[in-house]
Design a protein around this motif. Sequence first.
Motif, short mmCIF file in Angstrom:
data_model
loop_
_atom_site.label_atom_id
_atom_site.label_comp_id
_atom_site.label_asym_id
_atom_site.label_seq_id
_atom_site.Cartn_x
_atom_site.Cartn_y
_atom_site.Cartn_z
N THR A 35 -111.19 -58.66 -35.16
CA THR A 35 -110.11 -57.66 -35.11
C THR A 35 -110.00 -57.05 -33.71
O THR A 35 -109.01 -56.40 -33.41
N GLN A 36 -111.04 -57.26 -32.89
CA GLN A 36 -111.07 -56.62 -31.57
C GLN A 36 -110.70 -57.53 -30.41
O GLN A 36 -110.13 -57.08 -29.42
N PRO A 45 -108.86 -60.05 -28.25
CA PRO A 45 -107.56 -60.71 -28.16
C PRO A 45 -107.73 -62.18 -27.80
O PRO A 45 -108.48 -62.53 -26.89
N ARG A 65 -103.29 -61.64 -28.59
CA ARG A 65 -103.40 -60.83 -29.82
C ARG A 65 -104.69 -61.20 -30.53
O ARG A 65 -105.14 -62.33 -30.46
N VAL A 115 -105.28 -58.68 -37.32
CA VAL A 115 -104.75 -57.35 -36.99
C VAL A 115 -104.63 -56.58 -38.29
O VAL A 115 -103.94 -57.02 -39.21
N GLU A 116 -105.34 -55.47 -38.37
CA GLU A 116 -105.39 -54.73 -39.63
C GLU A 116 -104.91 -53.31 -39.44
O GLU A 116 -105.18 -52.69 -38.41
N ASP A 128 -102.28 -51.53 -38.82
CA ASP A 128 -101.56 -50.97 -37.67
C ASP A 128 -100.38 -50.14 -38.18
O ASP A 128 -100.26 -49.87 -39.37
N ARG A 176 -102.03 -56.03 -42.87
CA ARG A 176 -102.82 -57.12 -42.31
C ARG A 176 -101.90 -58.22 -41.81
O ARG A 176 -100.88 -58.52 -42.43
#
Lengths: 430, 430
Positions: free
Chosen positions: A305-306, A308, A324, A328-329, A331, A336
């Motif tokens: 998740t961190q 890119p 990216r 991606v959670e 946001d 998700r």
Amino acid sequence: MLKRLTKASVLLCGALRHGQFIHQHGIRTFHSTIASKIKVDRKDTHIEIQWGPSASPSCSKFNYSWLRDNCQCPLCVHPSNRQKLHSSGDVALSIKPESISIVEGGNGPHLEIKWPSGSLRPHANHRSRSEAHTSVVDVAWLQKQDYSPQAVRQRRNALFKPVYWDGDMYDQRKRSVDYQHFISSNDGLRKALEELRDYGLCFIRNAPTKDKEVENIGRRFGCIRETFYGTSWDVKSIPDAKNIAYTSLDLGLHMDLMYFEAPPGLQFLHCLKNSVTGGESIFLDSFKAVEILKTMHPEDYSVLTQVPVTFHYINDGHHMHFRRPTIVEDDLNEQRMVYYAPPFQGPLEAEEHLVGPFYKAFAKFEEILRDPKLTYRMLLQPGDCVIFANRRVLHGRAEFDAASGDRHLKGAYVDWDDFKDKLRVLDVRK
Amino acid sequence: MLKRLTKASVLLCGALRHGQFIHQHGIRTFHSTIASKIKVDRKDTHIEIQWGPSASPSCSKFNYSWLRDNCQCPLCVHPSNRQKLHSSGDVALSIKPESISIVEGGNGPHLEIKWPSGSLRPHANHRSRSEAHTSVVDVAWLQKQDYSPQAVRQRRNALFKPVYWDGDMYDQRKRSVDYQHFISSNDGLRKALEELRDYGLCFIRNAPTKDKEVENIGRRFGCIRETFYGTSWDVKSIPDAKNIAYTSLDLGLHMDLMYFEAPPGLQFLHCLKNSVTGGESIFLDSFKAVEILKTMHPEDYSVLTQVPVTFHYINDGHHMHFRRPTIVEDDLNEQRMVYYAPPFQGPLEAEEHLVGPFYKAFAKFEEILRDPKLTYRMLLQPGDCVIFANRRVLHGRAEFDAASGDRHLKGAYVDWDDFKDKLRVLDVRK
């Protein structure tokens, strides 16, 4: 002074009546069929509304500037085009209502908020707006505007509640939508929307095998997203292919166009011909895989998740580049999203201390993706059109024997924006 | 053990020679016309390369997994379609090269890195890849891949170095591009790209006043972004307009389509007719305004980078919704982006403690936007096509007298992805 009075406020229960006035230092209880039982407490900078113990959230706060800014009256929001007629920057700072009272309108209770003159900055085109103004706020509407993080998250998630699936589970519950039903009725479209909302995967059957039919199917959801591949594109084995997809090779699980700022939310693959040996279509619910990773290897999940990942496309007169994380959670707009396309990864651009952990975490994620139990495999027949959520469901293809027959799919994309728009306007909610 | 040896490493200067071997515990200095003077130091998990004092950055680190993953040989990256042939998850964990040496190739120095067998996970389609492998890494290429945050940021920013402008400044330096030159030559296109890269604003003159000509102009930059407004759309005063843009009213400074996940990066407005009284076009460099805010009111600036604004479009069978801060700075892909469209703001969904500060900060930002010195005003003539960076340059229109003549613009959008793609492939860099 006001603060002290507010602190000293007491609960004053009153019977339902028109124009109940809320004192600056008091609370009134209000009963109605819609709002059930609400209490409005006037504070220094905001009102606090208790919606009752069964409501979620049970209490909301609304800042006075917010209340003035979001007045929905025809002077503040254009009644036909719904555009706001002033800007948030026009609201006078530190404004306070002159009075707030509860009125019972035909459509349920409203707050009547009287603002002093000058609550909005004067404007040449809207001469009346610097005068004293009264906002009549629908209580049922207001309840839906709670802006606490929990309420905002709840609204964000209300459109989706994904059902995570593996191969067997999808195989057992799979449902398809008949083309005629889908193309000609909102009910058919709604069925497809529901499948995509819950499973991210949907099959349309018996579509005409016309070359650009896939665009008609796509347009049921919104605009066709044109890319340098065209508005729709051919998936068939060709010599000197610019893309592995256009060969007969095994095509590993992946997602499309990760190197765009907004990769298409929906992908359409419409089968025109399929008489070859091999060439099964393969799908996998990456959200399920993420759930497994999160449970079994929380640190690896966290790394993905961190860090890119760099996606790029450098070919055929193009050079795209976008970074990216894989996962991606939570946001501002989505619960998700997953981004996965190994062939289009460029050299990783990540902080040094995360490079080692990234390789470990990515390998762990792929170990999960390789589990054959997670994949749903099927052979597309001419007239089938598969639709999938491209930022959730991975797709791939088994190798086929190009000499054994013809295989021709036609593909297209539609944006995630358009899909969500359709979910909202057709009110396809859980 | 290796760690101890590495710690004990010493600088061993050697003359240029083919196949210079870098000991696990040693450093070699290497001279070449391209790399000038580099030192390669082999560490436990990575190599460290000193590029020399005049290079920026002067030193880079490359993790061994990264080096194996990003081998550019034809077995690792498809030579024609440039797709990677393995995944980052295939790289064996904790791999170390058997040897690293420096070789002088025809095109400059290379690192020759010998990997033990099993450096990649075996794969049925690529049988050779689990064997011992040698990566030959172009040193000039490698230098461009430094993944320290500073180097990554530098590369991200290399495409753009915006020149902030106010009305006078833009007026004095404005340049336009002749349609024929623009439409028929890369040189003309490059001029337009440069204007948009630096100023976010560009005028094409003498375009044919054909209805859909704006799409031809747009297609010079990439694909036309179709939306529910169409591939191109008419800006003229019509009765019962669904949008204030389609009236003769004053249209405040704004940006378009903020409620999309990726609002179009370029907007095109092509003037077909303009014989009315009034109706000047107005432009403002929001990056300049942000610079002023940042300098004069750093706290307000900070609030506008934090508080997500809700943009929505609820009209005409659509319901779009997207949340984003007004100012987005220094993210993975962009140096700066601004999002501003008051008429399409929905009720703010922000944390309670930020609501008051948001109204203050937003008012301050708009105070700057109202400064007439910042705006560039001009009257579009038939045949003019203005192009602007929709996430940088605000646009608006003065009121006009609809009875005094005809005013007809045709608009279109192109994605920011496509614009950057064109900057890269035409190598339009600072």
